[in-house]
Design a protein around this motif. Structure first.
Motif, PDB file in Angstrom:
ATOM      1  N   PHE A  63       0.829  -1.207   0.000  1.00  0.00           N
ATOM      2  CA  PHE A  63       0.000   0.000   0.000  1.00  0.00           C
ATOM      3  C   PHE A  63       0.865   1.260   0.000  1.00  0.00           C
ATOM      4  CE2 PHE A  63      -1.800   3.508   2.435  1.00  0.00           C
ATOM      5  CZ  PHE A  63      -2.930   3.787   1.691  1.00  0.00           C
ATOM      6  N   GLY A  64       1.891   1.281   0.846  1.00  0.00           N
ATOM      7  CA  GLY A  64       2.754   2.451   0.929  1.00  0.00           C
ATOM      8  C   GLY A  64       3.444   2.764  -0.382  1.00  0.00           C
ATOM      9  N   VAL A  65       3.892   1.742  -1.086  1.00  0.00           N
ATOM     10  CA  VAL A  65       4.572   1.930  -2.370  1.00  0.00           C
ATOM     11  C   VAL A  65       3.616   2.511  -3.404  1.00  0.00           C
ATOM     12  CG1 VAL A  65       5.752   0.763  -4.261  1.00  0.00           C
ATOM     13  CG2 VAL A  65       6.210   0.086  -1.900  1.00  0.00           C
ATOM     14  N   LEU A  66       2.413   1.946  -3.490  1.00  0.00           N
ATOM     15  CA  LEU A  66       1.430   2.425  -4.459  1.00  0.00           C
ATOM     16  C   LEU A  66       1.010   3.859  -4.143  1.00  0.00           C
ATOM     17  CD1 LEU A  66      -0.834  -0.746  -4.786  1.00  0.00           C
ATOM     18  CD2 LEU A  66       1.217  -0.146  -6.087  1.00  0.00           C
ATOM     19  N   SER A  67       0.885   4.180  -2.864  1.00  0.00           N
ATOM     20  CA  SER A  67       0.538   5.541  -2.462  1.00  0.00           C
ATOM     21  C   SER A  67       1.620   6.533  -2.865  1.00  0.00           C
ATOM     22  CB  SER A  67       0.303   5.587  -0.951  1.00  0.00           C
ATOM     23  OG  SER A  67       0.036   6.902  -0.516  1.00  0.00           O
ATOM     24  N   LEU A  68       2.880   6.126  -2.758  1.00  0.00           N
ATOM     25  CA  LEU A  68       3.990   7.008  -3.125  1.00  0.00           C
ATOM     26  C   LEU A  68       3.987   7.358  -4.609  1.00  0.00           C
ATOM     27  CD1 LEU A  68       6.795   5.333  -1.000  1.00  0.00           C
ATOM     28  CD2 LEU A  68       5.984   7.690  -0.741  1.00  0.00           C
ATOM     29  N   CYS A  69       3.402   6.502  -5.433  1.00  0.00           N
ATOM     30  CA  CYS A  69       3.289   6.824  -6.857  1.00  0.00           C
ATOM     31  C   CYS A  69       2.435   8.073  -7.064  1.00  0.00           C
ATOM     32  CB  CYS A  69       2.687   5.648  -7.620  1.00  0.00           C
ATOM     33  SG  CYS A  69       3.718   4.172  -7.634  1.00  0.00           S
ATOM     34  N   GLY A  70       1.454   8.276  -6.194  1.00  0.00           N
ATOM     35  CA  GLY A  70       0.660   9.497  -6.240  1.00  0.00           C
ATOM     36  C   GLY A  70       1.347  10.653  -5.550  1.00  0.00           C
ATOM     37  N   THR A  71       1.995  10.385  -4.425  1.00  0.00           N
ATOM     38  CA  THR A  71       2.661  11.436  -3.658  1.00  0.00           C
ATOM     39  C   THR A  71       3.750  12.120  -4.474  1.00  0.00           C
ATOM     40  OG1 THR A  71       2.261  10.179  -1.629  1.00  0.00           O
ATOM     41  CG2 THR A  71       3.909  11.914  -1.520  1.00  0.00           C
ATOM     42  N   HIS A  72       4.409  11.356  -5.345  1.00  0.00           N
ATOM     43  CA  HIS A  72       5.508  11.910  -6.144  1.00  0.00           C
ATOM     44  C   HIS A  72       5.128  12.085  -7.619  1.00  0.00           C
ATOM     45  CE1 HIS A  72       8.506  11.740  -2.921  1.00  0.00           C
ATOM     46  NE2 HIS A  72       7.884  10.637  -2.533  1.00  0.00           N
ATOM     47  N   ALA A  73       3.849  11.950  -7.941  1.00  0.00           N
ATOM     48  CA  ALA A  73       3.385  12.127  -9.324  1.00  0.00           C
ATOM     49  C   ALA A  73       4.266  11.353 -10.306  1.00  0.00           C
ATOM     50  CB  ALA A  73       3.362  13.617  -9.685  1.00  0.00           C
ATOM     51  N   VAL A  74       4.562  10.110  -9.969  1.00  0.00           N
ATOM     52  CA  VAL A  74       5.522   9.314 -10.747  1.00  0.00           C
ATOM     53  C   VAL A  74       5.059   9.216 -12.208  1.00  0.00           C
ATOM     54  CG1 VAL A  74       6.643   7.068 -10.963  1.00  0.00           C
ATOM     55  CG2 VAL A  74       6.193   8.029  -8.693  1.00  0.00           C
ATOM     56  N   PRO A  75       5.882   9.675 -13.152  1.00  0.00           N
ATOM     57  CA  PRO A  75       5.449   9.717 -14.560  1.00  0.00           C
ATOM     58  C   PRO A  75       5.755   8.457 -15.354  1.00  0.00           C
ATOM     59  CG  PRO A  75       7.538  10.847 -14.331  1.00  0.00           C
ATOM     60  CD  PRO A  75       7.180  10.333 -12.950  1.00  0.00           C
ATOM     61  N   VAL A  76       5.980   7.354 -14.655  1.00  0.00           N
ATOM     62  CA  VAL A  76       6.104   6.031 -15.291  1.00  0.00           C
ATOM     63  C   VAL A  76       5.199   5.078 -14.515  1.00  0.00           C
ATOM     64  CG1 VAL A  76       8.441   6.346 -16.210  1.00  0.00           C
ATOM     65  CG2 VAL A  76       8.146   5.500 -13.876  1.00  0.00           C
ATOM     66  N   PRO A  77       4.744   3.991 -15.150  1.00  0.00           N
ATOM     67  CA  PRO A  77       3.731   3.124 -14.512  1.00  0.00           C
ATOM     68  C   PRO A  77       4.300   2.148 -13.488  1.00  0.00           C
ATOM     69  CG  PRO A  77       4.183   2.350 -16.712  1.00  0.00           C
ATOM     70  CD  PRO A  77       4.963   3.629 -16.561  1.00  0.00           C
ATOM     71  N   LEU A 182      -5.674   0.319  -7.155  1.00  0.00           N
ATOM     72  CA  LEU A 182      -4.462   1.091  -7.437  1.00  0.00           C
ATOM     73  C   LEU A 182      -4.770   2.576  -7.538  1.00  0.00           C
ATOM     74  CD1 LEU A 182      -1.525   1.511  -8.386  1.00  0.00           C
ATOM     75  CD2 LEU A 182      -2.339   1.039 -10.724  1.00  0.00           C
ATOM     76  N   TYR A 183      -5.788   2.923  -8.327  1.00  0.00           N
ATOM     77  CA  TYR A 183      -6.078   4.348  -8.515  1.00  0.00           C
ATOM     78  C   TYR A 183      -6.584   4.985  -7.233  1.00  0.00           C
ATOM     79  CZ  TYR A 183      -5.296   3.640 -13.474  1.00  0.00           C
ATOM     80  OH  TYR A 183      -4.714   3.348 -14.687  1.00  0.00           O
ATOM     81  N   ALA A 298     -10.600   7.120 -13.582  1.00  0.00           N
ATOM     82  CA  ALA A 298      -9.976   5.871 -14.008  1.00  0.00           C
ATOM     83  C   ALA A 298     -10.579   4.686 -13.257  1.00  0.00           C
ATOM     84  CB  ALA A 298      -8.469   5.932 -13.757  1.00  0.00           C
ATOM     85  N   ALA A 299     -10.859   3.618 -13.976  1.00  0.00           N
ATOM     86  CA  ALA A 299     -11.430   2.390 -13.399  1.00  0.00           C
ATOM     87  C   ALA A 299     -12.755   2.639 -12.702  1.00  0.00           C
ATOM     88  CB  ALA A 299     -10.442   1.733 -12.427  1.00  0.00           C
ATOM     89  N   GLY A 300     -13.489   3.641 -13.137  1.00  0.00           N
ATOM     90  CA  GLY A 300     -14.813   3.936 -12.584  1.00  0.00           C
ATOM     91  C   GLY A 300     -14.784   5.085 -11.594  1.00  0.00           C
ATOM     92  N   SER A 301     -15.642   6.063 -11.801  1.00  0.00           N
ATOM     93  CA  SER A 301     -15.727   7.203 -10.896  1.00  0.00           C
ATOM     94  C   SER A 301     -16.558   6.834  -9.673  1.00  0.00           C
ATOM     95  CB  SER A 301     -16.363   8.406 -11.601  1.00  0.00           C
ATOM     96  OG  SER A 301     -17.723   8.123 -11.909  1.00  0.00           O
ATOM     97  N   GLU A 302     -16.763   7.807  -8.785  1.00  0.00           N
ATOM     98  CA  GLU A 302     -17.487   7.514  -7.546  1.00  0.00           C
ATOM     99  C   GLU A 302     -18.924   7.053  -7.801  1.00  0.00           C
ATOM    100  OE1 GLU A 302     -17.532  12.089  -7.931  1.00  0.00           O
ATOM    101  OE2 GLU A 302     -16.313  10.382  -8.547  1.00  0.00           O
ATOM    102  N   SER A 303     -19.562   7.568  -8.850  1.00  0.00           N
ATOM    103  CA  SER A 303     -20.954   7.172  -9.103  1.00  0.00           C
ATOM    104  C   SER A 303     -21.035   5.685  -9.463  1.00  0.00           C
ATOM    105  CB  SER A 303     -21.552   8.026 -10.221  1.00  0.00           C
ATOM    106  OG  SER A 303     -20.810   7.897 -11.417  1.00  0.00           O
TER     107      SER A 303
END
Length: 332
Positions: A63-77, A182-183, A298-303
């Motif tokens: 979880f921490g690793v996947l969260s860091l992809c957002g925290t650092h706006a990682v521009p690779v997948p 993931l998202y 991505a992968a479905g919005s809140e609705s």
């Protein structure tokens, strides 16, 4: 293990996924150096079993690793590749080098058409769901067109590419759950980054002789942002609660619905507090808020995920929605 792994990833991303690097890659710069550093560090193999050369972690442990992809706006997948390699390893497929993303193909016609491949512009291969089948297809053999977010593309392969692709066992429905988890997690990380920057700005920006963070209206907005940010993180952790790889559908529904809902509020309030400067390309805030808007859908919005959670409640036999939520969120 999760803490040690996450700390190592955080150090790497702080050094290499800087705002300048993110901007350069988004505008067409070379992404290979960043990906090579991630590859050499072994972080993309976090979910691959130890017997196959990976770290042997479960979804909740990354979880921490996947969260860091957002925290650092990682521009690779990175996040997508972590999940894809875990999936492929469990499906008995030799884990390929390079980065892997997910996509769904339109089924009509002979060609393989993926209208939206997120982060596909900087990916090496795509795990494509086409109906009930999954195959691994190389990006290099596809025709690419811009689509959606700046790093997203539409990909089109000739008909023979599907038969030539690597078949992969598994349920595409489970793969969609992983994408949503993931998202949700990346949203939580990006929201925390947007909040931290907004809080720092409010304490530094002077108006009428004092920081704007001293004004009650700004303090109220910051407090509401904090509520959304920490609620989103808790929900995203629920979405990753799996002892192996695939989480429960209701957990993912709660996670993606809550984080997508919060993303709109956090992005809006962050820009309201920053004023016009937050929208400028030179200011870092937009690197995160643009991702909040892209990942929210991505992968479905809140609705969509509210509907999934609602159907689960109706089928559960519970009288109160609160009882369904309590059952889903109780830690055993």
């Amino acid at each position: 293990m999760d803490d040690l792994f996450s700390e190592a990833v955080a150090q790497l991303l702080r050094d290499l996924s800087t705002p300048d690097v993110v901007r350069a890659i988004e505008t067409g710069g070379d992404h290979c150096a960043l990906w090579q550093a991630i590859e050499e560090a072994g972080f993309a193999d976090a979910l691959v079993p130890e017997a196959q050369g990976g770290a042997g972690l479960a979804l909740h442990e990354v979880f921490g690793v996947l969260s860091l992809c957002g925290t650092h706006a990682v521009p690779v997948p990175l996040g997508e590749t972590v999940l894809a390699r875990g999936w492929l390893a469990r499906a008995g497929v030799a884990v390929p080098r390079g980065s892997t993303v997910f996509a769904e193909a339109d089924t009509p016609g002979d060609e393989v058409v993926c209208p939206l491949v997120r982060t596909g512009r900087v990916a090496d291969q795509v795990l494509v769901a086409r109906g009930a089948a999954l195959r691994l297809l190389p990006v290099a053999t596809a025709q690419a067109m811009p689509a959606g977010f700046v790093l997203d593309v539409a990909l089109r392969w000739p008909a023979q590419a599907w038969e030539a692709g690597m078949p992969v066992r598994g349920d595409p429905g489970d793969l969609r759950l992983l994408q949503a988890a993931l998202y949700a997690t990346q949203l939580a990380g990006a929201m925390r980054a947007a909040f931290d920057r907004t809080l720092a700005y409010a304490n530094e920006r002077q108006q009428f002789g004092r920081p704007i963070g001293k004004f009650q209206a700004i303090q109220h907005q910051l407090a509401v942002m904090a509520e959304h940010v920490f609620a989103a993180r808790t929900a995203a952790q629920l979405g990753c609660r799996a002892e192996d790889l695939v989480p429960e559908r209701l957990h993912v529904a709660i996670a993606k619905a809550r984080t997508s809902e919060a993303a709109l509020e956090v992005a809006g309030m962050a820009h309201a507090i920053h004023g016009a400067i937050g929208f400028t390309a030179e200011f870092d805030l937009q690197l995160f808020t643009r991702r909040l808007h892209a990942w929210r859908q991505a992968a479905g919005s809140e609705s969509y995920w509210h509907g999934v959670a609602g159907r689960h409640h109706l089928d559960s036999g519970e009288t109160l929605v609160l009882d369904t939520i309590r059952a889903a969120t109780t830690v055993h």
